[in-house]
Design a protein around this motif. Structure first.
Motif, PDB file in Angstrom:
ATOM      1  N   ASN A 250      26.721  24.160  10.070  1.00  0.00           N
ATOM      2  CA  ASN A 250      26.627  22.763   9.620  1.00  0.00           C
ATOM      3  C   ASN A 250      27.903  21.991   9.971  1.00  0.00           C
ATOM      4  OD1 ASN A 250      26.113  20.361   8.335  1.00  0.00           O
ATOM      5  ND2 ASN A 250      25.739  21.255   6.306  1.00  0.00           N
ATOM      6  N   TRP A 251      28.103  21.757  11.278  1.00  0.00           N
ATOM      7  CA  TRP A 251      29.258  20.960  11.706  1.00  0.00           C
ATOM      8  C   TRP A 251      28.806  19.892  12.685  1.00  0.00           C
ATOM      9  CZ3 TRP A 251      30.051  20.931  16.972  1.00  0.00           C
ATOM     10  CH2 TRP A 251      29.572  22.021  17.712  1.00  0.00           C
ATOM     11  N   HIS A 252      29.555  18.810  12.744  1.00  0.00           N
ATOM     12  CA  HIS A 252      29.312  17.816  13.780  1.00  0.00           C
ATOM     13  C   HIS A 252      30.637  17.181  14.177  1.00  0.00           C
ATOM     14  CE1 HIS A 252      29.016  14.991  10.240  1.00  0.00           C
ATOM     15  NE2 HIS A 252      29.565  14.143  11.088  1.00  0.00           N
ATOM     16  N   VAL A 253      30.584  16.431  15.280  1.00  0.00           N
ATOM     17  CA  VAL A 253      31.812  15.811  15.804  1.00  0.00           C
ATOM     18  C   VAL A 253      31.750  14.306  15.581  1.00  0.00           C
ATOM     19  CG1 VAL A 253      33.119  15.298  17.913  1.00  0.00           C
ATOM     20  CG2 VAL A 253      32.298  17.628  17.479  1.00  0.00           C
ATOM     21  N   VAL A 254      32.869  13.751  15.112  1.00  0.00           N
ATOM     22  CA  VAL A 254      32.966  12.306  14.922  1.00  0.00           C
ATOM     23  C   VAL A 254      34.064  11.761  15.843  1.00  0.00           C
ATOM     24  CG1 VAL A 254      34.377  12.723  12.842  1.00  0.00           C
ATOM     25  CG2 VAL A 254      33.489  10.435  13.283  1.00  0.00           C
ATOM     26  N   ILE A 255      33.687  10.759  16.633  1.00  0.00           N
ATOM     27  CA  ILE A 255      34.647  10.109  17.526  1.00  0.00           C
ATOM     28  C   ILE A 255      35.214   8.890  16.813  1.00  0.00           C
ATOM     29  CG2 ILE A 255      34.920   8.891  19.744  1.00  0.00           C
ATOM     30  CD1 ILE A 255      34.284  11.874  20.078  1.00  0.00           C
ATOM     31  N   TYR A 256      36.534   8.721  16.874  1.00  0.00           N
ATOM     32  CA  TYR A 256      37.145   7.488  16.372  1.00  0.00           C
ATOM     33  C   TYR A 256      37.432   6.590  17.565  1.00  0.00           C
ATOM     34  CZ  TYR A 256      38.635  10.380  12.294  1.00  0.00           C
ATOM     35  OH  TYR A 256      38.707  11.213  11.207  1.00  0.00           O
ATOM     36  N   ALA A 257      36.987   5.333  17.480  1.00  0.00           N
ATOM     37  CA  ALA A 257      37.438   4.361  18.476  1.00  0.00           C
ATOM     38  C   ALA A 257      38.965   4.325  18.412  1.00  0.00           C
ATOM     39  CB  ALA A 257      36.854   2.987  18.189  1.00  0.00           C
ATOM     40  N   TYR A 258      39.591   3.985  19.525  1.00  0.00           N
ATOM     41  CA  TYR A 258      41.039   4.114  19.721  1.00  0.00           C
ATOM     42  C   TYR A 258      41.846   3.835  18.453  1.00  0.00           C
ATOM     43  CZ  TYR A 258      45.510   3.880  22.125  1.00  0.00           C
ATOM     44  OH  TYR A 258      46.794   4.117  22.524  1.00  0.00           O
ATOM     45  N   MET A 259      42.751   4.727  18.118  1.00  0.00           N
ATOM     46  CA  MET A 259      43.513   4.626  16.874  1.00  0.00           C
ATOM     47  C   MET A 259      44.948   4.169  17.098  1.00  0.00           C
ATOM     48  SD  MET A 259      41.623   5.315  14.227  1.00  0.00           S
ATOM     49  CE  MET A 259      42.650   5.943  12.897  1.00  0.00           C
ATOM     50  N   GLY A 260      45.260   3.726  18.316  1.00  0.00           N
ATOM     51  CA  GLY A 260      46.605   3.216  18.569  1.00  0.00           C
ATOM     52  C   GLY A 260      46.593   1.707  18.703  1.00  0.00           C
ATOM     53  N   VAL A 261      47.662   1.180  19.283  1.00  0.00           N
ATOM     54  CA  VAL A 261      47.849  -0.272  19.426  1.00  0.00           C
ATOM     55  C   VAL A 261      46.634  -0.879  20.138  1.00  0.00           C
ATOM     56  CG1 VAL A 261      49.279  -2.045  20.483  1.00  0.00           C
ATOM     57  CG2 VAL A 261      50.344  -0.043  19.407  1.00  0.00           C
ATOM     58  N   TYR A 262      45.952  -1.772  19.452  1.00  0.00           N
ATOM     59  CA  TYR A 262      44.627  -2.222  19.883  1.00  0.00           C
ATOM     60  C   TYR A 262      44.714  -3.509  20.706  1.00  0.00           C
ATOM     61  CZ  TYR A 262      39.709  -1.146  19.304  1.00  0.00           C
ATOM     62  OH  TYR A 262      38.417  -0.730  19.526  1.00  0.00           O
ATOM     63  N   PRO A 263      43.739  -3.737  21.599  1.00  0.00           N
ATOM     64  CA  PRO A 263      43.713  -5.002  22.343  1.00  0.00           C
ATOM     65  C   PRO A 263      43.701  -6.198  21.391  1.00  0.00           C
ATOM     66  CG  PRO A 263      42.069  -3.479  23.213  1.00  0.00           C
ATOM     67  CD  PRO A 263      42.642  -2.839  22.002  1.00  0.00           C
ATOM     68  N   THR A 264      44.287  -7.316  21.850  1.00  0.00           N
ATOM     69  CA  THR A 264      44.366  -8.501  20.989  1.00  0.00           C
ATOM     70  C   THR A 264      43.227  -9.482  21.261  1.00  0.00           C
ATOM     71  OG1 THR A 264      45.773  -9.604  22.587  1.00  0.00           O
ATOM     72  CG2 THR A 264      46.875  -8.390  20.846  1.00  0.00           C
ATOM     73  N   THR A 265      42.591  -9.375  22.443  1.00  0.00           N
ATOM     74  CA  THR A 265      41.485 -10.295  22.737  1.00  0.00           C
ATOM     75  C   THR A 265      40.181  -9.694  22.209  1.00  0.00           C
ATOM     76  OG1 THR A 265      41.048  -9.233  24.869  1.00  0.00           O
ATOM     77  CG2 THR A 265      42.611 -11.073  24.866  1.00  0.00           C
ATOM     78  N   ASP A 266      39.243 -10.582  21.839  1.00  0.00           N
ATOM     79  CA  ASP A 266      37.944 -10.098  21.367  1.00  0.00           C
ATOM     80  C   ASP A 266      37.266  -9.278  22.465  1.00  0.00           C
ATOM     81  OD1 ASP A 266      38.595 -11.648  19.244  1.00  0.00           O
ATOM     82  OD2 ASP A 266      36.822 -12.930  19.312  1.00  0.00           O
TER      83      ASP A 266
END
Ligand code: B12
Lengths: 452, 161
Positions: A250-266
């Protein structure tokens, strides 16, 4: 509080929360990527509205209650101070609120089609776990290393002791017919500039730690880094190690969208989220945690979170699963991760203790981590092709796998260049097309060259 | 605290000592590593207190080292509230009553500090506020450039020499 809402009944069958892990795996088998926000507000009404909006979003979702930083470090007097002056916190103070308040936040929203997870970041989580058990919240996140080294100054051995006790207590939820679920935060370490093989290794080791202390439903995180190909390789390595080492199916993988300095434009923020979504789908991952257009500046609103969830769901529907990675291919990331995992496991059969020894000896070593128990010799850099690599391995057991150390003098502008590599790459098209409207300032301004 | 960064050590004496810190609830450290490098490149020795610094740890470190400047960085959104508490505690120590103390980063959860919020920090005793959405590190470097080592009381010079 919503009038007429019923508190959670402990005894009624229908009131028992579902196993978060089983839920996500079932949705994944049905072909959906489960998407989840990082969301937490100090006001219970807003928190409830955020959960309701997440549940109603046009996406397969699970809910999040992210806790505030005062609660994480046990500074409860500051929570009271903020609540009394009306200052907004960066999350939901679950320990301070009466259990009935949290019960009302969840009532009628959390059910078998919408499980809720609490996310925090505490190396001293006793009060937090007690609050979870009181409200039968059976899904949370963390780990003795990943909620310690990047999150403060609690000594590692103390964090390990706390996490052993809390994990074992949490496992006892099963006695009330509820399956507890824990997600590793080890796939994120400091958010950026930690080479993927070590993220994979710590994520696997923390899952083994949870299982060693009685948990049967786990998820393993991996945070998107600087290069899509390297990330796919890392997730394949993670899945392979899970199959080889975890004592539970009973395991699964979760991806986090980038966790560092993020783009400033939408536009940049959405393109980066799109890439994270494609990584999740092509790597066969079951769940994705999104980031929003507000990431580079402030806590996102409910509406910004919903927009990110729906954008990710749309991209996921169009993306094509990559099919299982060939199991025999020993990628560089797999070989490094495997060496790191083995290097820790051979130190002690007690994984918590093995973690302590590993950091003391430098068998695990997080680049740029200021925590006193980190060895502090390993270094990383972003290669010309965008891959995150070791600049020096210190005493990591990677000799023979990684080339000789590169000597580079650390400078403020060099550090900022590496930290903002992803931000620049994803903002560039928007900036060049003139679509960029001035939003105050970019978060990172190159420093003036120092005079010394 | 060890091993954060290789300190850049140009030949010749340092201009003085700067304490780089964050507040008790804030675990972010990339800001601290960056500020340490930047300030070292401006010619100062840096004492980096690391993440989640309890008020008392900061006060003790400042008393011990009598720094030429204290730089408080917070990005988790609690910096305004915590900053007000910390500056009171620092200013309450006689020997730190006139030490330059600045704060910067993302100080609230709503994206920028209003003029009123910045005014509140200034009148509480900060010498400058570098709110992320309205200032740059260039302005900070210029501010550091205006600090005159000669203005330091003699006994402090001896401590850092
Ligand atoms: C990496 C990261 C993390 C890592 C940190 C690891 C570590 N040990 O450092 C992890 C994943 C652990 C983390 C945790 C959390 N984080 Co965080 N994190 C970030 C992220 C993505 C990048 C920060 C970074 O590394 N920047 C690089 C450094 C070099 O730059 P900087 O910190 O931005 O500072 C710049 C300026 O502000 C300025 N500056 C800063 N301080 C000062 C001081 C002075 C005097 C001067 C002149 C200048 C200055 O200089 C720097 C260079 O320009 C930001 C969002 C983003 N920017 O993209 C969120 C962010 C800072 N995090 C945030 C939050 C809320 C948290 C959490 C509370 C979790 C949560 N609720 O989401 C926890 C913190 C727990 C705690 N106890 O504090 C929020 C803060 C919201 C706000 N202020 O309104 C942000 C903005 C994300 C968001 N939009 O929600 N985080």
């Amino acid at each position: 509080m919503r009038p007429g809402a019923h508190p959670l009944r402990r005894t009624a069958e229908g009131a028992r929360p579902v196993d978060f892990g089983a839920f996500v795996r079932a949705r994944s088998r049905a072909g959906d990527l489960v998407v989840q926000p990082r969301m937490g507000f100090s006001d219970p009404g807003t928190m409830r509205a955020g959960l309701a909006a997440t549940s109603a979003a046009d996406a397969t979702t699970v809910g999040t209650i992210t806790l505030d930083s005062y609660t994480r470090v046990g500074e409860l007097a500051s929570v009271d101070e903020a609540l009394s002056t009306g200052a907004k916190l960066n999350g939901y103070p679950i320990v301070t609120y009466d259990r009935a308040v949290t019960g009302q936040v969840l009532a009628g929203i959390r059910d078998e089609t919408f499980p809720v997870q609490v996310r925090h970041g505490s190396a001293v989580p006793g009060d937090i776990f007690a609050a979870l058990r009181r409200t039968l919240i059976n899904a949370t996140e963390g780990g003795p290393v990943s909620y310690c080294l990047p999150y403060g100054r609690t000594p590692l051995d103390e964090s390990v002791r706390n996490w052993v006790r809390c994990t074992e207590d949490f496992a006892q939820l099963r006695e009330s017919g509820v399956e507890p679920h824990l997600e590793t935060f080890g796939g994120c370490m400091l958010g950026q500039l930690c080479p993927p093989s070590q993220l994979v290794a710590i994520s696997v080791l923390e899952a083994l730690f949870f299982c060693q202390h009685g948990i049967r439903s786990v998820s393993l995180s991996y945070a998107q880094q600087t290069h899509p190909g390297q990330d796919r390789e890392a997730v394949a390595a993670l899945r392979r190690l899970c199959g080889e080492l975890l004592p539970t199916p009973n395991w699964h993988v979760v991806i986090y969208a980038y966790m560092g300095v993020y783009p400033t434009t939408d536009e940049g923020a959405y393109r980066l989220l799109d890439e994270a979504t494609r990584l999740a789908v092509t790597s066969g991952s079951e769940r994705l945690i999104v980031k929003t257009v507000a990431e580079s500046r402030r806590i996102p609103t409910v509406a910004e979170n919903v927009a990110a969830l729906e954008a990710a769901a749309l991209t996921a529907r169009a993306a094509r699963p990559g099919g299982p990675a060939p199991a025999e291919s020993d990628s560089q990331t797999y070989l490094e991760a495997r060496a790191l995992v083995e290097g820790v496991l051979e130190l002690s059969p007690d994984i918590g203790h093995a973690f302590e020894l590993a950091f003391r000896q430098g068998a695990l070593d997080i680049p740029y981590c200021l925590h006193p128990d980190n060895h502090g010799r390993a270094r990383s850099y972003i290669d010309g092709d965008g891959r995150l690599r070791w600049a020096g391995i210190g005493r990591l057991p990677l000799a023979g796998l990684v080339g000789p150390a590169r000597t580079r003098e650390a400078t403020a502008s060099g550090l900022i260049a590496d930290l903002s590599y992803v931000q620049r790459a994803f903002d560039r098209p928007a900036m060049e097309s003139g679509a960029f409207r001035d939003r105050g300032r970019a978060d990172i301004a190159p420093p003036e060259s120092g005079s010394s | 605290m060890h091993g954060a960064t290789n300190t850049v050590s140009p030949a010749g004496a340092r201009r003085g000592t700067v304490v780089v810190t964050t507040v008790a609830s804030d675990s972010h450290t990339w800001n601290l590593v960056f500020l340490q490098l930047l300030i070292e490149e401006l010619g100062y020795e840096v004492i980096n207190l690391g993440p989640c610094v309890p008020d008392q740890v900061l006060i003790d470190a400042c008393r011990e080292t009598a720094p030429d400047l204290v730089v408080i960085s917070s990005v988790n959104g609690h910096g305004h509230q915590d900053g007000l508490r910390v500056i009171d505690a620092l200013r309450a120590c006689g020997e730190l009553a006139s030490t330059p103390v600045v704060i910067g980063g993302k100080l609230g959860v709503a994206g920028h500090q209003s003029d009123a919020a910045i005014g509140e920090l200034m009148s509480a005793g900060f010498d400058a506020v570098f709110d992320d959405s309205s200032s740059t590190t260039r302005e900070f470097s210029r501010f550091v450039g205006t600090l005159s080592p000669a203005a330091r009381p003699l006994e402090r010079t001896e401590v850092v020499a």
